[in-house]
Design a protein around this motif. Structure first.
Motif, PDB file in Angstrom:
ATOM      1  N   CYS A 105       1.214   1.458  -1.922  1.00  0.00           N
ATOM      2  CA  CYS A 105       0.913   1.895  -3.341  1.00  0.00           C
ATOM      3  C   CYS A 105       1.540   3.088  -3.647  1.00  0.00           C
ATOM      4  O   CYS A 105       1.856   3.380  -4.840  1.00  0.00           O
ATOM      5  CB  CYS A 105      -0.643   2.679  -2.878  1.00  0.00           C
ATOM      6  SG  CYS A 105      -1.780   1.263  -2.954  1.00  0.00           S
TER       7      CYS A 105
ATOM      8  N   ILE B 276      -0.207  11.524   0.916  1.00  0.00           N
ATOM      9  CA  ILE B 276      -0.389  10.118   1.789  1.00  0.00           C
ATOM     10  C   ILE B 276       0.925   9.746   2.938  1.00  0.00           C
ATOM     11  O   ILE B 276       0.503   9.328   3.792  1.00  0.00           O
ATOM     12  CB  ILE B 276      -0.302   9.024   0.649  1.00  0.00           C
ATOM     13  CG1 ILE B 276      -1.553   9.382  -0.305  1.00  0.00           C
ATOM     14  CG2 ILE B 276      -0.599   7.460   1.258  1.00  0.00           C
ATOM     15  CD1 ILE B 276      -1.766   8.383  -1.659  1.00  0.00           C
TER      16      ILE B 276
ATOM     17  N   LEU C 238      -0.710  -0.472   3.175  1.00  0.00           N
ATOM     18  CA  LEU C 238      -1.300  -0.515   1.881  1.00  0.00           C
ATOM     19  C   LEU C 238      -0.962   0.473   1.162  1.00  0.00           C
ATOM     20  O   LEU C 238      -0.611   0.690  -0.019  1.00  0.00           O
ATOM     21  CB  LEU C 238      -2.693  -1.010   2.012  1.00  0.00           C
ATOM     22  CG  LEU C 238      -3.673  -0.969   0.785  1.00  0.00           C
ATOM     23  CD1 LEU C 238      -2.895  -2.109  -0.312  1.00  0.00           C
ATOM     24  CD2 LEU C 238      -5.031  -1.315   1.176  1.00  0.00           C
ATOM     25  N   ALA C 239      -1.272   1.830   1.929  1.00  0.00           N
ATOM     26  CA  ALA C 239      -1.050   3.158   1.315  1.00  0.00           C
ATOM     27  C   ALA C 239       0.500   3.277   1.042  1.00  0.00           C
ATOM     28  O   ALA C 239       0.721   3.811  -0.082  1.00  0.00           O
ATOM     29  CB  ALA C 239      -1.416   4.331   2.282  1.00  0.00           C
TER      30      ALA C 239
ATOM     31  N   LEU D 208      -3.324  -1.735   6.913  1.00  0.00           N
ATOM     32  CA  LEU D 208      -3.890  -0.675   6.110  1.00  0.00           C
ATOM     33  C   LEU D 208      -3.005   0.552   5.634  1.00  0.00           C
ATOM     34  O   LEU D 208      -3.035   1.023   4.581  1.00  0.00           O
ATOM     35  CB  LEU D 208      -5.348  -0.364   6.806  1.00  0.00           C
ATOM     36  CG  LEU D 208      -6.299  -1.473   6.683  1.00  0.00           C
ATOM     37  CD1 LEU D 208      -7.641  -0.707   7.707  1.00  0.00           C
ATOM     38  CD2 LEU D 208      -6.795  -1.596   5.512  1.00  0.00           C
TER      39      LEU D 208
END
Lengths: 368, 446
Positions: free
Chosen positions: A278, A141, A274-275, A271
Motif C-alpha cells: 500500500c 507504516i 499488504l501494508a 498482512l
C-alpha cells in the motif's frame, strides 16, 4: 541524506520481494543470474548516485519545475506524460500482483475486482496528500511493519528447514553469462530513487551523498537481493523451485511461530506486506498525481467551490484499474511486469540524458 | 456631563434595584458612590472607600488616596464605565470627576481538587473557576518575564472573559496568529466553556472534525509543562479547564506522571498505554475478521477454542460484537450521567448482564466477554478524555470494514485511519508524525 530518502529506496527494494522479481531471478537460475545480479547492483548504484547527485544540486525543486525552467513546452508535456505512464504502471503492477496474491491466500471469497477496488479506494484518496504527509504516513507504516518483516527474515535465516547446500549449488552457476531480464529486474530494486522526481520538493535542505551513503545503499541492496533470491531456493530446493509461482509465499508458509497466537508465518507475512504494498502504491501514485498537477491546473474546475479535478482523477484511477483487473490474468500480469522491467533500459537512460541537458542549460543560464 | 453620564447609566441599568447610589457628605466634603450591590464586596467598600472618606481631611486628599489604590481602573467612554460596573466596579464621583475602583466579589476562586486526570505523584489540585486566580496560579508556577497574558472577551451576549497565556520567546508566531484569527472570527451569541470554544476554533466544519486537535486539561502542571514547550494556553472565566494549542496526537497519550517516574518505569507505562490504544482500536475488528472470515490464521487450538465458545450463539460474530459494544457504551454513558450514589447499581446490574447471564443464555460467547472487557479497560487507559471518546467511536468504522472485507479490510482501514491522522493539522502543525524532520532548521529561525 535524510532518512526519508532511504525510505523511498528501501520500500521499493522490500516491496519487490512480493512482486515478480524473485520468480524472474529463479527462472534464470541456471542461465547467469548471479552475474546479472552483481552487474545489476553495480549499475543500480551508479543510477542511484547520478540521480541523487542531480537532485541534490537543486534542493526543493521537482523535475517538472526544472523542466519548465529549461525545456520547450511541447517537450515538457510529452515527457511528463511518459513519466506519468511509467509511474502509473508501477503502481498498477504492485496493486494487481498483490491483490491476486491476497485473494489466493488470505481472502478466497473476495473477487479480484472487489479486492482491488478496496485498496484503490483508500489509496486514491491518500495520494492527494501533500508530499510531506505522504512521507510521514510512509514512515509510520514502515516503522510499524519493518520489525515484523525483519523477524520473518531472521526466522528464515535461522530456520532448520533452510538448506544451505542448495544455496551453494545456486552459487556454482556464477560462471554463466549474464542475461538481460534478470539484470534489469535487479536494477529495478534500486529504482526507488527515481521517486525523487517529485519527492525532491520535500528535501529543501542541501543533502550530501558520498561513499558512505552509496556503500550503505549498496549493502542494503545486496542483502535484500541475496534474501530475495537465495532464501526461497534454500527452502524449496534448487530444482523443485521451478514449479512455484510465488516463491516467497511458499517459503513463508514453510515457517511457523511455535508459541505465537498466529502459528503460520504466511498470514503475518501477507498482512504486513499488504501494508508495504500500500505505501509503495501510495508513493507511486502520489508521483502520478503531482505530475498531473504540473500539467493541468487542478484549481480551475469547480462546482460550488469544490474542486472536482481530484475526483475526476480518482475516478479515472479506479476505472482503469477495474478494467485492467477484469481483463488481465495472472500469467499476463507476469509478462506485463517483465516488459515493464525491460522498458527501464530505455527510460532510465533517456531520463539521465534529459537531466544532463537540464543541468547544462541551467549552467549556461547562470553564466549569461 | 456629570449628570448626563449618571442618567445614561441609570437608564441602561434601569429597573434593577440592585443599582445602589450612596451619598457621602460631611462638613465640606461631598462624594457619590454607585455600584451594583450583588457584584461588589460591601465590606471592602466600607473599608476602602467609606472609612477613608470620613478620616481624610479634604476632597483632594480623598481623591489622591483613591488614585493611589491598586484596584483603581482606567476607562475612556461611558460604555466602559457601564461594562466595569457590570463586572463589579464601584463608580465614585468626586469633584466632577469619575473614578472606578474594582471591588469584585467572587465566590469561585477556590482551587478545586483534580477529578478528571488524577495522578498518584502529581499535584492534587487543578485550577479554580476564576480567571484571575488561574492566571495567578500560572504566574506563580512559571516565573518568566516572557510569560504573556492577553485578556479579551468572547460571546456576544455573555461577554465571557478569556485569557491567552504564552511564553513569547518560545511560541511559534504562525500558530499564535492563526489562533487569534480564529478567535476573532467566532461569531456566536453564547460561549460558556472552553470545551464549547474548542468546537469553534477547530479549523474543521461540524461534520468533518473528529479527532481533537486541541487539548483540554485541568492540571496546572500540564499547563506549565506545555507553556515551557512553546504552546499557547487559553483559559476562560468560569471554568477550571484550559485549552492547550497546538496539540499533536502523541500529546494525548502523555500523562504528567511520565515525568515523575524513573526512566524504565515511565517507558513501561507509556508502552502499556500505546498497547492499550492498539488493542481498543483493533481487537473488536480483529475478532470479527478472524472468526467470520479466516479462522485458519490463528493457531489451531485457539481457533477451536473460539469456535467452541461460539457454539450455540445464534448470530454471526459482527452482530455479537456490535451488541456487546452497544451495551458497554450504554454502561459507560450511564455511569457518567448517573449520580454517584446510583452509579454503583448501574455497574453491578450491567456487569451481571454483560458477564454471566449473557453467556449462559448463549447470546454471546465467553471469549467475546473477555474481548469486550479488555477493550473497555484499555479505552480507559488513554489519559485525555477527548481522545478516548474519539477512539471509542473510531473502532466502529474498523468493525464495519472488517465485517465486509475481513482481515484485508481491517488492515486497509487501519492504514486509512493513519493517513487521516497524518493529514490532520493542529494550527498548522502536523498532527501525527514520528519525529520532527525539520526541527533543527526551525530552531535557527525562531
Amino acid at each position: 541524506m535524510s532518512r526519508f530518502y532511504y525510505y523511498l529506496i528501501l520500500i521499493n527494494m522490500i516491496a519487490n520481494i512480493i512482486a515478480s522479481v524473485p520468480v524472474i531471478l529463479i527462472q534464470y537460475r541456471k542461465n547467469g543470474v548471479i552475474l546479472s545480479m552483481i552487474l545489476g547492483i553495480i549499475v543500480g548504484l551508479i543510477i542511484v548516485y547520478l540521480i541523487t547527485n542531480f537532485f541534490n544540486s537543486y534542493p526543493g525543486k521537482s523535475l517538472p519545475d526544472l523542466l519548465k525552467a529549461t525545456m520547450p513546452k511541447w517537450f515538457n508535456i510529452f515527457f511528463t506524460f511518459v513519466l506519468i505512464g511509467v509511474w502509473f504502471f508501477a503502481g498498477l503492477i504492485t496493486l494487481i500482483t498483490f491483490t491476486i496474491l491476497l485473494i489466493h491466500f488470505l481472502a478466497p471469497e473476495m473477487t479480484h475486482l472487489m479486492g482491488t477496488l478496496l485498496i484503490v479506494f483508500f489509496m486514491a484518496f491518500g495520494c492527494f496528500m501533500k508530499a510531506d504527509k505522504v512521507l510521514y504516513t510512509v514512515e509510520i507504516i514502515f516503522v510499524l511493519t519493518l520489525p515484523m518483516l525483519l523477524f520473518i527474515f531472521f526466522k528464515a535465516y535461522t530456520n532448520e528447514q533452510m538448506e544451505w547446500d542448495y544455496v551453494k549449488v545456486a552459487i556454482t552457476y556464477i560462471n554463466t553469462m549474464p542475461r538481460f531480464l534478470p539484470f534489469m529486474s535487479s536494477v529495478f530494486l534500486f529504482l526507488g530513487v527515481l521517486n525523487l522526481v517529485i519527492f525532491n520538493q520535500f528535501f529543501t535542505t542541501k543533502q550530501s551523498i558520498g561513499w558512505k551513503q552509496i556503500t550503505f545503499i549498496g549493502i542494503l541492496g545486496t542483502v535484500v537481493l541475496f534474501t530475495t533470491y537465495f532464501i526461497p531456493i534454500g527452502f524449496n530446493g534448487f530444482e523443485n523451485i521451478e514449479s512455484i509461482m510465488y516463491p516467497w509465499v511458499s517459503t513463508s508458509d514453510s515457517m511457523r511461530i511455535r508459541y505465537g497466537f498466529i502459528e503460520r508465518v504466511v498470514f503475518v507475512f501477507l498482512l504486513f506486506y499488504l501494508a508495504i504494498s500500500c505505501i509503495s502504491l501510495l508513493i507511486h501514485w502520489h508521483v502520478v498525481v503531482e505530475l498531473l498537477k504540473s500539467i493541468f491546473n487542478f484549481n480551475k474546475l469547480k462546482i460550488k467551490n469544490v474542486k472536482i479535478t481530484p475526483f475526476i482523477v480518482i475516478i479515472a484511477f479506479i476505472t482503469i484499474t477495474a478494467i485492467t483487473v477484469i481483463l488481465i490474468d495472472e500469467l499476463q500480469i507476469y509478462y506485463f511486469t517483465t516488459y515493464y522491467y525491460l522498458h527501464f533500459a530505455i527510460s532510465v537512460p533517456s531520463l539521465l540524458i534529459v537531466m544532463w541537458m537540464i543541468k547544462r542549460r541551467l549552467k549556461n543560464a547562470k553564466k549569461t | 456631563m456629570f449628570k448626563d453620564t449618571i442618567e445614561w447609566i441609570t437608564q441602561q441599568i434601569d429597573s434593577s434595584n440592585e443599582f445602589i447610589k450612596k451619598t457621602l457628605e460631611i462638613d465640606k466634603k461631598l462624594s457619590f458612590i454607585y455600584f451594583i450591590n450583588s457584584l461588589v464586596d460591601s465590606e471592602m467598600i466600607q473599608k476602602i472607600i467609606i472609612k477613608p472618606f470620613f478620616e481624610l481631611p479634604s476632597d483632594d486628599h480623598f481623591e489622591a488616596y483613591l488614585l493611589s489604590l491598586p484596584q483603581q481602573t482606567n476607562f475612556k467612554t461611558n460604555e466602559d464605565i457601564l461594562a466595569n460596573l457590570l463586572s463589579g466596579c464601584v463608580l465614585i464621583a468626586i469633584k466632577d470627576k469619575f473614578l472606578l475602583v474594582d471591588l469584585k466579589k467572587s465566590h469561585v476562586d477556590q482551587v478545586q481538587p483534580i477529578n478528571i486526570e488524577p495522578t498518584i505523584l502529581g499535584s492534587q489540585f487543578s485550577l479554580s473557576e476564576d480567571l484571575q486566580t488561574n492566571i495567578n496560579i500560572i504566574r506563580n508556577y512559571y516565573q518568566q518575564p516572557n510569560l504573556t497574558v492577553e485578556t479579551s472577551t468572547i460571546g456576544k451576549i455573555n461577554k465571557q472573559q478569556y485569557a491567552l497565556v504564552y511564553d513569547r520567546e518560545k511560541i511559534k508566531k504562525d500558530v499564535l496568529k492563526k489562533l487569534k484569527k480564529r478567535l476573532s472570527e467566532i461569531d456566536k451569541q453564547l460561549i460558556q466553556t472552553p470545551a464549547q470554544l474548542i468546537n469553534y476554533i477547530n479549523n474543521k466544519g461540524k461534520w468533518t472534525s473528529y479527532f481533537p486537535t486541541t487539548l483540554l486539561t485541568e492540571r496546572s502542571d500540564r499547563i506549565i509543562y506545555n507553556l515551557a514547550g512553546g504552546k499557547i494556553v487559553v483559559m476562560m472565566e468560569g471554568s477550571p479547564n484550559a485549552i492547550i494549542a497546538p496539540a499533536v496526537f502523541f500529546d494525548f497519550l502523555v500523562t504528567m506522571e511520565d515525568n515523575y517516574h524513573s526512566f524504565w518505569i515511565s517507558t513501561f507505562l507509556r508502552s502499556l498505554r500505546y498497547v492499550g490504544l492498539v488493542i481498543c482500536i483493533l481487537l473488536p475488528g480483529l475478532y470479527v475478521a478472524v472468526s467470520s472470515y479466516s479462522p485458519e490464521v490463528l493457531r489451531v487450538e485457539l481457533a477451536l477454542t473460539i469456535a467452541g465458545s461460539r457454539v450455540g450463539v445464534p448470530y454471526p460474530p459482527f452482530i455479537e460484537v456490535l451488541f456487546m459494544l452497544f451495551f458497554m457504551e450504554l454502561l459507560v454513558e450511564a455511569s457518567i450521567r448517573l449520580p454517584k450514589a446510583m452509579s454503583a447499581t448501574a455497574t453491578t446490574v450491567g456487569g451481571l448482564i454483560l458477564g454471566q447471564a449473557a453467556t449462559e443464555a448463549a447470546l454471546t460467547s465467553n471469549i467475546m466477554i473477555i474481548i469486550i472487557s479488555a477493550v473497555a479497560i484499555s479505552t480507559f487507559v488513554i489519559p485525555i478524555n477527548e481522545m478516548s471518546f474519539a477512539v471509542r467511536t473510531v473502532r466502529l468504522v474498523l468493525i464495519i470494514f472488517s465485517t465486509i472485507f475481513g482481515l484485508a479490510g481491517l488492515v486497509l482501514a487501519t492504514i486509512g485511519l493513519i493517513m487521516y491522522l497524518v493529514n490532520l493539522t493542529s494550527f498548522g502543525e502536523p498532527y501525527l508524525r514520528l519525529y520532527n524532520y525539520r526541527r533543527k532548521e526551525n530552531e535557527g529561525t525562531l
